[in-house]
Design a protein around this motif. Structure first.
Motif, short mmCIF file in Angstrom:
data_model
loop_
_atom_site.label_atom_id
_atom_site.label_comp_id
_atom_site.label_asym_id
_atom_site.label_seq_id
_atom_site.Cartn_x
_atom_site.Cartn_y
_atom_site.Cartn_z
N VAL A 171 0.76 -0.69 0.22
CA VAL A 171 0.30 -0.34 0.01
C VAL A 171 0.94 1.04 -0.19
N ASN A 187 -9.22 -4.38 9.04
CA ASN A 187 -9.18 -2.90 10.16
C ASN A 187 -9.92 -3.03 11.44
N GLU A 196 0.42 4.21 1.45
CA GLU A 196 0.30 4.94 3.06
C GLU A 196 1.20 4.60 4.16
N GLN A 197 1.95 4.98 4.65
CA GLN A 197 2.93 4.61 5.47
C GLN A 197 1.98 4.57 7.14
N ASP A 198 2.17 3.63 8.12
CA ASP A 198 2.40 3.58 9.33
C ASP A 198 0.27 3.28 9.34
N THR A 199 -0.16 2.31 8.65
CA THR A 199 -1.35 2.41 7.73
C THR A 199 -1.93 1.51 9.43
N THR A 216 -9.68 -0.58 13.80
CA THR A 216 -9.74 0.39 14.26
C THR A 216 -11.72 0.75 14.33
N THR A 261 -11.14 0.56 0.64
CA THR A 261 -11.37 1.40 1.30
C THR A 261 -12.59 -0.14 2.39
N VAL A 295 -11.03 2.81 6.09
CA VAL A 295 -9.43 3.22 6.28
C VAL A 295 -9.22 3.03 4.71
N THR A 296 -9.40 4.01 4.29
CA THR A 296 -9.14 3.74 2.86
C THR A 296 -7.43 4.17 2.51
N VAL A 297 -6.64 2.95 1.42
CA VAL A 297 -5.68 3.10 1.27
C VAL A 297 -5.97 2.98 -0.09
N ILE A 347 -4.04 -1.15 9.07
CA ILE A 347 -4.45 -2.92 8.01
C ILE A 347 -3.48 -3.81 8.13
#
Length: 502
Positions: free
Chosen positions: A109, A143, A111-114, A145, A414, A149-151, A116
């Motif tokens: 992905v 996910n 994004e960093q530090d996700t 949380t 997502t 969350v969208t990546v 997921i």
């Protein structure tokens, strides 16, 4: 844009040589394969017209690398069973193939530090065709949380433009088809000498092991460059287009001769089959037979050439050509636009039976790949290589189509709060193998590799793999410990796994 009256010293040249070029676009021209692409058994082709030996390794990925000491056939198991010796052969170190297809690479992905996490299940299927394996590479993204969350998911695969339609997998999310965006990466290899121990950069050195891909993807710069894309060079150039050329004799070679200052001028050519030049780089000649659908092109970067003439043969004392008809147009454009025109011509005129791949390739993507090869390694590069030193764009463009690279498929995903989404990449993977008759230790076998975490930023909670095969498939190497029943086995944390069948 301006028009230059060429060959004004040639009294027999018709006025139709000089054409207004305000709206000029060169006609489509038939691509003739680069001479050095005709690889012999020793991978060496003599480019006679240039008096230059071009040793080729591009077709045999990994050719010349150290071969393993043993053949996998020594631990062969019959009837689809896996012997204890094979099951214990855990690791792909030391395995090298003359044709290396690269590993299946893992999802990542952007994004960093996700938050997921991912559980991966890889299914190999060689039950119908052992020359290539079908695969389904599934990732359950979870996910944990309380918010959705969208990546931006990135699925990489090793390949090249020429085989792209076969290599690109389909993507689904929870069973629904996804239309991803394709991002081609740069040439994945480097350059080497002549293969007999002499140093140099006249040959391609393609990736020949999973470690090569690990080094390529390790610091993240490769994927970043692939996602950023390549802007076409806006350098102003002068282009000399020749078209509808005809000589009194069909076998007569027509030679374009020009003088220039190599300190301020770089010459690039397309659709010429021969050449001649002096060691001080003050003049250069390009030759070839005049063909009806040919359109030899000379691109001048920097200061314009100081003379341009047609000669009946090579050498400064060669007589001027007479009785030739056709047209030559001088025009001003940018290097990127000129390169795009040549790439379009190359894609439009493939050999019979090879048109399908060119029709499926994006012209903008392919032009960017050719521009990257030119600017990174060609005569305009800060570190030019010997292979492209002559500025022959037909050869460079052809290799932009065939050299190994990593492509990325990007698409948003997502994952709902406290939920999960299963992303699956399904496709077919060509085998790594030794060519028949070469005597390689893996001749007659097909090998497939799976990279566990190379280049991925995902936090994996588990990875499993299974192999579906017929009862008569012989498994000669097995890093996984596959069961004959096709049950899933857990991967034990190694960076890469392989299996070989016969």
């Amino acid at each position: 844009m301006k028009v230059l009256r060429l060959f004004k010293a040639l009294s027999m040249v018709d006025e139709k040589w000089v054409e207004e070029a305000w709206d000029y676009r060169p006609p489509a021209r038939k691509h003739r394969p680069a001479l050095y692409g005709l690889a012999a058994a020793a991978c060496c082709t003599l480019f006679c017209a240039f008096g230059f030996f071009y040793l080729v390794t591009g077709g045999f990925h990994g050719f010349g690398s150290a071969a393993p000491e043993e053949s996998p056939a020594e631990s062969m198991a019959e009837g689809g069973e896996v012997s204890e010796d094979v099951a214990a052969d855990n690791g792909s170190d030391g395995v090298s193939y003359l044709s290396y297809a690269g590993p299946v690479l893992p999802l990542t992905v952007l994004e960093q530090d996700t938050p997921i996490t991912a559980a991966r299940e890889m299914t190999w299927d060689v039950s119908s065709d052992q020359s290539q394996a079908r695969y389904a590479d599934a990732y359950t993204l979870t996910n944990p949380t309380a918010q959705a969350v969208t990546v931006t998911a990135l699925y990489p695969f090793a390949g090249n433009f020429r085989d792209l339609t076969d290599q690109q997998p389909s993507i689904t999310a929870d069973g629904q088809t996804v239309t991803p965006q394709l991002h081609p990466g740069a040439y994945a290899g480097s350059f080497t000498g002549t293969g007999d121990g002499h140093p140099g950069t006249c040959n391609l050195l393609e990736p020949s092991s999973w470690e090569d891909y690990a080094a390529l993807l390790e610091d993240g710069s490769y994927v970043s460059a692939a996602l950023a894309g390549m802007d076409l060079p806006q350098t102003p150039v002068v282009v000399y287009d020749s078209s509808d050329l005809s000589t009194p004799s069909p076998d007569q070679e027509l030679v374009v001769s020009c003088t220039y200052d190599s300190d301020v001028t770089t010459l690039l050519s397309y659709d010429f089959s021969g050449g001649n030049w002096d060691e001080t780089n003050t003049w250069r000649q390009y030759g070839g037979r005049a063909v009806a659908d040919g359109c030899p092109t000379l691109i001048v970067v920097g200061e314009d050439i100081t003379s341009y003439s047609l000669l009946d043969g090579y050498g400064l004392d060669a007589p001027e050509m007479t009785g030739v008809t056709g047209q030559v147009v001088q025009r001003e454009t940018t290097l990127g636009e000129a390169l795009e025109e040549l790439c379009e011509a190359y894609l439009a005129h493939q050999m019979p039976g090879e048109e399908a791949w060119a029709d499926a390739v994006s012209l903008s993507d392919f032009t960017a790949a050719a521009a990257q090869l030119l600017m990174d390694y060609g005569p305009l590069s800060l570190s030019p290589v010997e292979r492209y030193a002559l500025g022959r764009l037909d050869e460079l463009i052809a290799e932009a189509a065939s050299v190994s690279r990593v492509f990325y498929l990007s698409f948003p995903v997502t994952i709902p709060a406290g939920g999960s989404v299963t992303v699956t990449a399904a496709g077919q993977k060509a085998a790594s193998f030794d060519f028949p008759g070469t005597g390689g230790p893996y001749e007659g076998t097909q090998s497939y590799e799976l990279a566990a975490t190379l280049g991925s930023s995902l936090a994996f909670t588990s990875q499993t793999s299974r192999l579906l095969r017929d009862d008569d498939t012989v498994l000669t190497r097995d890093d996984y410990g596959f069961s004959a029943a096709g049950e899933a086995v857990s991967l034990d944390g190694r960076p890469c796994y392989s299996f070989t069948i016969q």
